[in-house]
Write a protein that holds these residues in place. Structure first.
Motif, PDB file in Angstrom:
ATOM      1  N   MET A 367       0.799  -1.221   0.000  1.00  0.00           N
ATOM      2  CA  MET A 367       0.000   0.000   0.000  1.00  0.00           C
ATOM      3  C   MET A 367       0.843   1.289   0.000  1.00  0.00           C
ATOM      4  O   MET A 367       0.503   2.229  -0.708  1.00  0.00           O
ATOM      5  CB  MET A 367      -1.014  -0.008   1.170  1.00  0.00           C
ATOM      6  N   PRO A 368       1.954   1.364   0.753  1.00  0.00           N
ATOM      7  CA  PRO A 368       2.749   2.598   0.666  1.00  0.00           C
ATOM      8  C   PRO A 368       3.483   2.766  -0.670  1.00  0.00           C
ATOM      9  O   PRO A 368       3.976   3.852  -0.979  1.00  0.00           O
ATOM     10  CB  PRO A 368       3.776   2.430   1.810  1.00  0.00           C
ATOM     11  N   ILE A 369       3.532   1.693  -1.488  1.00  0.00           N
ATOM     12  CA  ILE A 369       4.279   1.759  -2.764  1.00  0.00           C
ATOM     13  C   ILE A 369       3.367   2.117  -3.933  1.00  0.00           C
ATOM     14  O   ILE A 369       3.736   2.909  -4.805  1.00  0.00           O
ATOM     15  CB  ILE A 369       4.966   0.394  -3.044  1.00  0.00           C
ATOM     16  N   GLY A 370       2.169   1.516  -3.974  1.00  0.00           N
ATOM     17  CA  GLY A 370       1.304   1.675  -5.149  1.00  0.00           C
ATOM     18  C   GLY A 370       0.643   3.035  -5.237  1.00  0.00           C
ATOM     19  O   GLY A 370       0.583   3.779  -4.257  1.00  0.00           O
ATOM     20  N   GLU A 371       0.158   3.380  -6.441  1.00  0.00           N
ATOM     21  CA  GLU A 371      -0.601   4.619  -6.696  1.00  0.00           C
ATOM     22  C   GLU A 371       0.170   5.861  -6.270  1.00  0.00           C
ATOM     23  O   GLU A 371      -0.396   6.780  -5.677  1.00  0.00           O
ATOM     24  CB  GLU A 371      -1.944   4.589  -5.954  1.00  0.00           C
ATOM     25  N   GLY A 372       1.448   5.899  -6.587  1.00  0.00           N
ATOM     26  CA  GLY A 372       2.297   6.999  -6.148  1.00  0.00           C
ATOM     27  C   GLY A 372       2.891   6.614  -4.815  1.00  0.00           C
ATOM     28  O   GLY A 372       2.150   6.452  -3.832  1.00  0.00           O
ATOM     29  N   THR A 373       4.221   6.434  -4.774  1.00  0.00           N
ATOM     30  CA  THR A 373       4.830   6.009  -3.511  1.00  0.00           C
ATOM     31  C   THR A 373       4.641   7.105  -2.459  1.00  0.00           C
ATOM     32  O   THR A 373       4.479   8.285  -2.790  1.00  0.00           O
ATOM     33  CB  THR A 373       6.343   5.729  -3.662  1.00  0.00           C
ATOM     34  N   ASN A 374       4.694   6.702  -1.189  1.00  0.00           N
ATOM     35  CA  ASN A 374       4.498   7.698  -0.133  1.00  0.00           C
ATOM     36  C   ASN A 374       5.628   8.725  -0.103  1.00  0.00           C
ATOM     37  O   ASN A 374       5.424   9.863   0.317  1.00  0.00           O
ATOM     38  CB  ASN A 374       4.352   6.998   1.221  1.00  0.00           C
ATOM     39  N   GLU A 375       6.823   8.312  -0.582  1.00  0.00           N
ATOM     40  CA  GLU A 375       7.916   9.284  -0.642  1.00  0.00           C
ATOM     41  C   GLU A 375       7.549  10.401  -1.642  1.00  0.00           C
ATOM     42  O   GLU A 375       7.664  11.589  -1.343  1.00  0.00           O
ATOM     43  CB  GLU A 375       9.230   8.607  -1.089  1.00  0.00           C
ATOM     44  N   ILE A 376       7.088   9.979  -2.814  1.00  0.00           N
ATOM     45  CA  ILE A 376       6.707  10.963  -3.833  1.00  0.00           C
ATOM     46  C   ILE A 376       5.536  11.820  -3.335  1.00  0.00           C
ATOM     47  O   ILE A 376       5.539  13.049  -3.489  1.00  0.00           O
ATOM     48  CB  ILE A 376       6.311  10.253  -5.157  1.00  0.00           C
ATOM     49  N   LEU A 377       4.570  11.175  -2.726  1.00  0.00           N
ATOM     50  CA  LEU A 377       3.406  11.937  -2.239  1.00  0.00           C
ATOM     51  C   LEU A 377       3.818  12.969  -1.204  1.00  0.00           C
ATOM     52  O   LEU A 377       3.279  14.070  -1.158  1.00  0.00           O
ATOM     53  CB  LEU A 377       2.345  10.992  -1.650  1.00  0.00           C
ATOM     54  N   ARG A 378       4.786  12.600  -0.361  1.00  0.00           N
ATOM     55  CA  ARG A 378       5.244  13.568   0.650  1.00  0.00           C
ATOM     56  C   ARG A 378       5.927  14.761  -0.020  1.00  0.00           C
ATOM     57  O   ARG A 378       5.736  15.918   0.390  1.00  0.00           O
ATOM     58  CB  ARG A 378       6.215  12.896   1.627  1.00  0.00           C
ATOM     59  N   VAL A 379       6.716  14.473  -1.060  1.00  0.00           N
ATOM     60  CA  VAL A 379       7.401  15.559  -1.769  1.00  0.00           C
ATOM     61  C   VAL A 379       6.358  16.500  -2.402  1.00  0.00           C
ATOM     62  O   VAL A 379       6.439  17.730  -2.283  1.00  0.00           O
ATOM     63  CB  VAL A 379       8.350  14.978  -2.848  1.00  0.00           C
ATOM     64  N   VAL A 380       5.361  15.897  -3.054  1.00  0.00           N
ATOM     65  CA  VAL A 380       4.327  16.699  -3.718  1.00  0.00           C
ATOM     66  C   VAL A 380       3.541  17.515  -2.688  1.00  0.00           C
ATOM     67  O   VAL A 380       3.281  18.706  -2.873  1.00  0.00           O
ATOM     68  CB  VAL A 380       3.364  15.771  -4.520  1.00  0.00           C
ATOM     69  N   LEU A 381       3.214  16.862  -1.569  1.00  0.00           N
ATOM     70  CA  LEU A 381       2.452  17.538  -0.519  1.00  0.00           C
ATOM     71  C   LEU A 381       3.246  18.705   0.064  1.00  0.00           C
ATOM     72  O   LEU A 381       2.721  19.816   0.232  1.00  0.00           O
ATOM     73  CB  LEU A 381       2.104  16.521   0.581  1.00  0.00           C
ATOM     74  N   ALA A 382       4.516  18.461   0.329  1.00  0.00           N
ATOM     75  CA  ALA A 382       5.340  19.529   0.914  1.00  0.00           C
ATOM     76  C   ALA A 382       5.452  20.708  -0.038  1.00  0.00           C
ATOM     77  O   ALA A 382       5.373  21.871   0.385  1.00  0.00           O
ATOM     78  CB  ALA A 382       6.730  18.980   1.250  1.00  0.00           C
ATOM     79  N   LYS A 383       5.593  20.414  -1.347  1.00  0.00           N
ATOM     80  CA  LYS A 383       5.680  21.517  -2.322  1.00  0.00           C
ATOM     81  C   LYS A 383       4.396  22.342  -2.297  1.00  0.00           C
ATOM     82  O   LYS A 383       4.434  23.567  -2.344  1.00  0.00           O
ATOM     83  CB  LYS A 383       5.908  20.953  -3.730  1.00  0.00           C
ATOM     84  N   GLN A 384       3.248  21.636  -2.223  1.00  0.00           N
ATOM     85  CA  GLN A 384       1.979  22.354  -2.193  1.00  0.00           C
ATOM     86  C   GLN A 384       1.875  23.213  -0.926  1.00  0.00           C
ATOM     87  O   GLN A 384       1.484  24.377  -0.966  1.00  0.00           O
ATOM     88  CB  GLN A 384       0.805  21.365  -2.274  1.00  0.00           C
ATOM     89  N   LEU A 385       2.272  22.623   0.220  1.00  0.00           N
ATOM     90  CA  LEU A 385       2.183  23.368   1.483  1.00  0.00           C
ATOM     91  C   LEU A 385       3.074  24.610   1.436  1.00  0.00           C
ATOM     92  O   LEU A 385       2.670  25.696   1.845  1.00  0.00           O
ATOM     93  CB  LEU A 385       2.616  22.468   2.650  1.00  0.00           C
ATOM     94  N   LEU A 386       4.285  24.423   0.893  1.00  0.00           N
ATOM     95  CA  LEU A 386       5.217  25.561   0.831  1.00  0.00           C
ATOM     96  C   LEU A 386       4.688  26.646  -0.098  1.00  0.00           C
ATOM     97  O   LEU A 386       4.789  27.838   0.191  1.00  0.00           O
ATOM     98  CB  LEU A 386       6.602  25.082   0.367  1.00  0.00           C
ATOM     99  N   SER A 387       4.094  26.217  -1.225  1.00  0.00           N
ATOM    100  CA  SER A 387       3.617  27.220  -2.178  1.00  0.00           C
ATOM    101  C   SER A 387       2.399  27.965  -1.634  1.00  0.00           C
ATOM    102  O   SER A 387       2.165  29.115  -1.964  1.00  0.00           O
ATOM    103  CB  SER A 387       3.283  26.571  -3.530  1.00  0.00           C
ATOM    104  N   GLU A 388       1.622  27.315  -0.763  1.00  0.00           N
ATOM    105  CA  GLU A 388       0.442  27.976  -0.200  1.00  0.00           C
ATOM    106  C   GLU A 388       0.777  28.823   1.026  1.00  0.00           C
ATOM    107  O   GLU A 388      -0.019  29.655   1.447  1.00  0.00           O
ATOM    108  CB  GLU A 388      -0.591  26.905   0.220  1.00  0.00           C
ATOM    109  N   SER A 389       1.958  28.561   1.586  1.00  0.00           N
ATOM    110  CA  SER A 389       2.309  29.251   2.826  1.00  0.00           C
ATOM    111  C   SER A 389       2.653  30.724   2.539  1.00  0.00           C
ATOM    112  O   SER A 389       3.406  31.004   1.607  1.00  0.00           O
ATOM    113  CB  SER A 389       3.511  28.527   3.436  1.00  0.00           C
ATOM    114  N   PRO A 390       2.112  31.660   3.329  1.00  0.00           N
ATOM    115  CA  PRO A 390       2.361  33.082   3.043  1.00  0.00           C
ATOM    116  C   PRO A 390       3.828  33.453   3.263  1.00  0.00           C
ATOM    117  O   PRO A 390       4.523  32.832   4.015  1.00  0.00           O
ATOM    118  CB  PRO A 390       1.451  33.814   4.029  1.00  0.00           C
TER     119      PRO A 390
END
Ligand SMILES: Cc1cc2nc3c(=O)[nH]c(=O)nc-3n(C[C@H](O)[C@H](O)[C@H](O)COP(=O)(O)OP(=O)(O)OC[C@H]3O[C@@H](n4cnc5c(N)ncnc54)[C@H](O)[C@@H]3O)c2cc1C
Length: 390
Positions: A367-390
Motif C-alpha cells: 500500500m505505501p508503494i502503489g498509486e504513487g509512492t508515499n515518498e513521492i506523495l510527501r514531496v508533492v504535498l510539501a511543495k503544495q504546502l510551501l507554495s500555499e504558505s504566506p
C-alpha cells in the motif's frame, strides 16, 4: 463493534451501501479468501455477483448503466472489500478505473462500446503506466505510439501491470509525440488496448508477496496495431492530464482499502485477545495487549476519518489533492503497523497460514508503494504546502 466503523455524519444511503457490501464480504468473501489467496486463484466466480451489486458501475454514469457514486461511497466500498480480500478490492478498482477514464474522457462511441459491458462485468479493465526503466517519473515513459493511416503502431513494454491479461481494454499510457525527449506531459496519450490486439503479448506472472489471486505481469508491445478510434478521447497529448484526473480517486481507494486491511487485523486481534489465556487470564486483560489494541483502533479510526474528509472535500470542491495525499500516506502506513501489531498479539499463531493475519500483513506492504509512492506523495504535498504558505 457493530457501529464502531460507521462514521458520524454519513448519510443513510452511505450506511445502507456500506452494509450491503459488508454483508456480501462476510458471506461470500471472508470464508474462502485465505484459501483462494494461497492457491493464487482468480476470483472469476465472484465477478457476476460483484456486477449484480453494481460494483463495476461506481465510476460510470447512469446513461451507461452505472451509478457514478460520490467519493465517500467509493472509499467505503473499498474499505469493506479489502477487509475481506485485498485482491477483490484491486480487481474492482482496476476495472472501475478503466471505466472512470472512459466515462470522463472517452468519445461517445468509446463510451457506448465499453461502458455497458464494464458495468455488467463482461469486460474487465486495468491501467498500464509503469515501465522497466521508470515508475515514479511518469514523464520518462518510452513506449511509443506512431500514427500509420487509421492505426497506431505501439512499441515498448509495461511492467507490474495488475489484472493485465483480463483487462479488455487495458488503458495504456503511451508517447504519441516521440520528438519530445524525455516526453513532455503534452506528448503523452492513453490508448484503449483490447484483448487479442496483434503484436501484444503478456509476460509470465510475477510471483509476489501479497495481492495474490490477481495477476501482475509484463505487457510487451511489438509493432502492436491499435485502431485510431481507440485513442482515449480522440485527441493526442491529453494522456498525462487524464491520468492525473484519476489520481485523487486512486488515493482515496488506497486509503479506503488500507483502512479495510487494518480493520480486519484489528477485529481479528480483538477476538483472539478475548479467547487466548496466559497466566490465568485472557491476554486482552494484560495491559500491554490493551495498549496495543487501543492504539490500533485509534489508527483505524483516524485513517477512516482522513479518507472520508478527502472524499467529502473532493465531492464538494471537485479536487482535494493534498487531503487525498495525506489520507493515502497515513492509512497505508498504519495498515502495515496495525497488521504487524495484530501478528504480535496472536504470538506464534500470527505467523502461520491458518490465520489470516499474516495475509493482512503481506497485503499491507504494497500500500505505501502503489498509486504513487508515499515518498513521492510527501514531496508533492510539501511543495503544495510551501507554495500555499504566506
Ligand atoms: C503488486 C504491484 C501492483 C502494481 N500495479 C500496477 C498497475 O496496475 N499499473 C501500473 O502502471 N503500475 C503498477 N505497479 C507499479 C507501481 O505503481 C510502481 O512500482 C510504483 O509506482 C513505484 O515505481 P518504481 O517501482 O519504478 O520505483 P521508483 O520510481 O524507481 O522508486 C524507487 C524508490 O525511490 C523513491 N523515489 C523515487 N523518486 C523519488 C523522489 N523524487 N523523491 C523521493 N523518493 C523518490 C520511491 O519512493 C521508491 O522508494 C504495481 C506494482 C506492484 C508491486
Amino acid at each position: 463493534m457493530a457501529s464502531r466503523h460507521i462514521t458520524a455524519g454519513l448519510t443513510e444511503d452511505h450506511v445502507a451501501l456500506r452494509n450491503m457490501v459488508k454483508d456480501f464480504v462476510d458471506q461470500r468473501v471472508v470464508p474462502t479468501a485465505s484459501e483462494r489467496e494461497e492457491k493464487n486463484e482468480y476470483p472469476a466466480d465472484l465477478i457476476p455477483e460483484l456486477a449484480e451489486l453494481g460494483m463495476f458501475g461506481i465510476t460510470i454514469s447512469d446513461e451507461f448503466g452505472g451509478s457514478d457514486m460520490d467519493y465517500v461511497s467509493y472509499g467505503l466500498i473499498f474499505e469493506e472489500l479489502a477487509r475481506g480480500w485485498m485482491a477483490l478490492a484491486s480487481l474492482v478498482y482496476t476495472t472501475s478505473s478503466g471505466g472512470y477514464l472512459i466515462n470522463n474522457f472517452g468519445t461517445q462511441e468509446q463510451k457506448q462500446r465499453f461502458l455497458p459491458d464494464i458495468v455488467a462485468g463482461k469486460r474487465m479493465s486495468g491501467i498500464a503506466i509503469t515501465e522497466p526503466s521508470t515508475g515514479s517519473d511518469v514523464k520518462k515513459i518510452k513506449l511509443t505510439a506512431r500514427r500509420e493511416g487509421e492505426n497506431y503502431i505501439l512499441n515498448g513494454s509495461k511492467i507490474f501491470i495488475t489484472h493485465a491479461r483480463h483487462a479488455d481494454p487495458l488503458v495504456v499510457l503511451v508517447k504519441t509525440d516521440p520528438t519530445i525527449e524525455p516526453a513532455h506531459r503534452g506528448g503523452l496519450s492513453l490508448m484503449l488496448v483490447e484483448q487479442n490486439t496483434p503484436g501484444v503479448r503478456y509476460g509470465s506472472d510475477y510471483d509476489k508477496l501479497g495481492h495474490r489471486g490477481l495477476e501482475l505481469c509484463e505487457v510487451i508491445f511489438e509493432d502492436a496495431v491499435v485502431p485510431r478510434s481507440n485513442l482515449l478521447g480522440s485527441e493526442e497529448g491529453k494522456g498525462f492530464y487524464q491520468m492525473m484526473g484519476a489520481l485523487d480517486r486512486g488515493r482515496i481507494y488506497m486509503a479506503g482499502a488500507s483502512t479495510g486491511i487494518a480493520r480486519a487485523s484489528l477485529e481479528h486481534a480483538l477476538s483472539y485477545a478475548k479467547q487466548r489465556e496466559t497466566f490465568g487470564k485472557a491476554i486482552g486483560e494484560h495491559q500491554a495487549i490493551q495498549i496495543k489494541l487501543a492504539d490500533m483502533a485509534t489508527k483505524v479510526e483516524a485513517a477512516r476519518l482522513l479518507y472520508i474528509n478527502a472524499a467529502l472535500k473532493t465531492d464538494v470542491d471537485g479536487r482535494a489533492s493534498a487531503e487525498s495525499g495525506m489520507a493515502k500516506i497515513f492509512a497505508t502506513e498504519i495498515s502495515v503497523e496495525v497488521a504487524y501489531d495484530a501478528m504480535r498479539i496472536l504470538g506464534g499463531y500470527g505467523y502461520i497460514k491458518e490465520f489470516p493475519v499474516e495475509r493482512y500483513l503481506r497485503d499491507a506492504q504494497l500500500m505505501p508503494i502503489g498509486e504513487g509512492t508515499n515518498e513521492i506523495l510527501r514531496v508533492v504535498l510539501a511543495k503544495q504546502l510551501l507554495s500555499e504558505s504566506p
